[in-house]
Write a protein that holds these residues in place. Structure first.
Motif, short mmCIF file in Angstrom:
data_model
loop_
_atom_site.label_atom_id
_atom_site.label_comp_id
_atom_site.label_asym_id
_atom_site.label_seq_id
_atom_site.Cartn_x
_atom_site.Cartn_y
_atom_site.Cartn_z
N HIS A 149 63.28 -41.76 118.50
CA HIS A 149 63.66 -40.30 118.93
C HIS A 149 64.63 -39.73 117.96
O HIS A 149 64.36 -38.47 117.77
CB HIS A 149 63.97 -40.61 120.31
CG HIS A 149 64.58 -39.41 120.92
ND1 HIS A 149 64.21 -38.47 121.71
CD2 HIS A 149 65.83 -38.99 121.07
CE1 HIS A 149 64.67 -37.51 122.17
NE2 HIS A 149 66.09 -37.97 121.86
N TRP A 150 65.31 -40.33 117.92
CA TRP A 150 66.67 -39.61 116.98
C TRP A 150 66.38 -39.53 115.50
O TRP A 150 66.80 -38.57 115.05
CB TRP A 150 68.11 -40.74 116.94
CG TRP A 150 68.59 -40.56 118.55
CD1 TRP A 150 68.50 -41.41 119.35
CD2 TRP A 150 69.10 -39.47 118.67
NE1 TRP A 150 69.22 -41.11 120.51
CE2 TRP A 150 69.70 -39.94 120.28
CE3 TRP A 150 69.73 -38.40 118.23
CZ2 TRP A 150 70.28 -38.97 120.90
CZ3 TRP A 150 70.50 -37.55 119.09
CH2 TRP A 150 70.83 -37.62 120.38
N GLY A 208 66.13 -31.47 112.24
CA GLY A 208 67.28 -30.92 112.01
C GLY A 208 67.44 -30.52 110.34
O GLY A 208 67.90 -29.70 109.97
N LEU A 209 67.11 -31.68 109.80
CA LEU A 209 67.30 -31.89 108.33
C LEU A 209 66.44 -30.69 107.63
O LEU A 209 66.87 -29.77 106.55
CB LEU A 209 66.91 -33.22 107.54
CG LEU A 209 67.02 -33.14 106.13
CD1 LEU A 209 68.37 -33.08 105.72
CD2 LEU A 209 66.49 -34.66 105.99
N VAL A 210 65.22 -30.29 108.01
CA VAL A 210 64.13 -29.49 107.50
C VAL A 210 64.64 -28.36 107.73
O VAL A 210 64.79 -27.31 106.95
CB VAL A 210 62.90 -29.81 108.14
CG1 VAL A 210 61.71 -28.81 107.60
CG2 VAL A 210 62.21 -31.33 107.72
N THR A 233 65.52 -23.94 117.61
CA THR A 233 66.08 -24.34 116.55
C THR A 233 67.35 -23.39 116.12
O THR A 233 67.99 -23.36 114.97
CB THR A 233 65.42 -24.18 115.26
OG1 THR A 233 64.71 -22.84 115.31
CG2 THR A 233 64.01 -25.30 115.40
N HIS A 234 67.73 -22.32 117.07
CA HIS A 234 68.59 -21.19 116.51
C HIS A 234 69.95 -21.88 116.65
O HIS A 234 70.76 -21.38 115.74
CB HIS A 234 68.71 -20.00 117.56
CG HIS A 234 68.70 -20.27 118.84
ND1 HIS A 234 67.77 -20.95 119.72
CD2 HIS A 234 69.72 -20.12 119.81
CE1 HIS A 234 68.25 -21.11 121.13
NE2 HIS A 234 69.32 -20.41 120.97
N HIS A 235 70.50 -22.72 117.26
CA HIS A 235 71.73 -23.46 117.03
C HIS A 235 71.70 -24.06 115.61
O HIS A 235 73.08 -24.09 115.06
CB HIS A 235 71.93 -24.34 118.33
CG HIS A 235 70.82 -25.62 118.38
ND1 HIS A 235 69.58 -25.15 118.76
CD2 HIS A 235 71.12 -26.87 118.11
CE1 HIS A 235 69.10 -26.43 118.88
NE2 HIS A 235 69.81 -27.32 118.32
N VAL A 270 72.34 -30.41 110.76
CA VAL A 270 72.04 -31.79 111.22
C VAL A 270 72.98 -32.24 112.52
O VAL A 270 72.38 -32.75 113.43
CB VAL A 270 71.98 -32.97 110.17
CG1 VAL A 270 71.58 -34.40 110.85
CG2 VAL A 270 70.59 -32.52 109.15
N LEU A 271 74.08 -31.86 112.23
CA LEU A 271 75.21 -32.28 113.20
C LEU A 271 74.66 -31.42 114.51
O LEU A 271 75.10 -32.16 115.63
CB LEU A 271 76.55 -31.92 112.61
CG LEU A 271 77.88 -32.24 113.55
CD1 LEU A 271 77.67 -33.72 114.26
CD2 LEU A 271 79.09 -31.79 113.01
#
Length: 278
Positions: free
Chosen positions: A164-165, A172-174, A212-214, A237-238
């Motif tokens: 999951h993580w 997030g990375l992409v 994904t806007h955050h 990513v954070l």
């Protein structure tokens, strides 16, 4: 800028959020933002932007108005609606009070935004406003606890599993890499944010479409302030991880919406603006 036109625009923006729904209003904000980004320095755009983008379709006005109106309508128990279903347009209620609540919270968002800008708070003023507005809405119209009543259970993240993580971090990375590089090229921190907002048009159809806007906005802020794409990617990513924390703490097992992406943006923009002052 505070004037009669902007005040009327803010009220109208909140009403629009109530009529079309919080998420559709946010998608429109994305369309408007991308449009103005594409117009560049066209002189007429600046005048139009003050009314359309910075009042009618500023997320802390139109989206926050939609959140408030939905919670109000759900609280009345007159309609078979869920206070978390921000895709739901409320025009079907034909209730002037529901629309009025949206307008009032649109004005509240406009006031908070301008106060935060006036006092030069070192964070994203719009995100702070959305977060604050959501808490007030829950206090006024919510029927349950302010935070997740199953908090201890939901914070045991090891139950989610490594897969999951790994998936969350990979997404997030992409996304952060693309956003950080785009901001590096354009010099505009909101480049990825508005594209992410626009992309949520697919979320309206499929609730599994990623939000994904955050990630894109935080990656943009970090890239622009630090001058480093890598720093932007790391903060992006954070943002994925902080979002999951907020989602579990304030937006799970509840009956109104406090925006986890906005809370993430407010928190991490405070860190970025403090560590990398302009």
């Amino acid at each position: 800028m505070v004037n009669a036109v902007s005040v009327i625009g803010a009220f109208a923006g909140g009403c629009i959020g109530a009529l079309v729904g919080g998420n559709p209003a946010f998608v429109i904000a994305g369309i408007v933002g991308v449009t103005f980004l594409s117009m560049g320095n066209v002189p007429a755009a600046a005048v139009l932007q003050q009314t359309v983008e910075y009042t009618l379709f500023t997320p802390c006005i139109c989206f926050a108005g939609g959140v408030a109106a939905l919670a109000f309508a759900a609280n009345k128990r007159k309609y078979d609606i869920n206070g978390l279903n921000l895709n739901k347009a409320l025009g079907f209620t034909k209730d002037p009070m529901t629309v009025l609540v949206g307008g009032i919270f649109g004005l509240f968002g406009f006031l908070c935004l301008n106060l935060a800008v006036y006092f030069k708070l070192p964070l994203d003023a719009g995100a702070l406003t959305v977060m604050l507005s959501g808490f007030i809405v829950r206090l006024l119209f919510g029927n349950r606890t302010i935070v997740n009543p199953k908090l201890n259970e939901n914070l045991l993240f090891h139950k989610e599993g490594i897969s999951h993580w790994a998936f969350k971090i990979l997404v997030g990375l992409v996304v952060a890499t693309i956003a950080a590089y785009a901001v590096h090229l354009t010099g505009i921190a909101t480049t990825g944010f508005y594209i992410s907002a626009l992309s949520l048009i697919f979320f309206l159809r499929d609730g599994d479409f990623p939000v994904t806007h955050h990630v894109t906005l935080i990656a943009g802020y970090a890239t622009l302030r630090s001058g480093s794409v890598l720093t932007g990617v790391l903060f992006g990513v954070l943002a994925c991880i902080v979002f999951e924390l907020y989602q579990n703490i304030i937006n799970s097992n509840v009956d109104s919406h406090i925006d986890a992406p906005a809370s993430t943006i407010a928190t991490l923009s405070l860190v970025i603006f403090t560590v990398f002052p302009a």
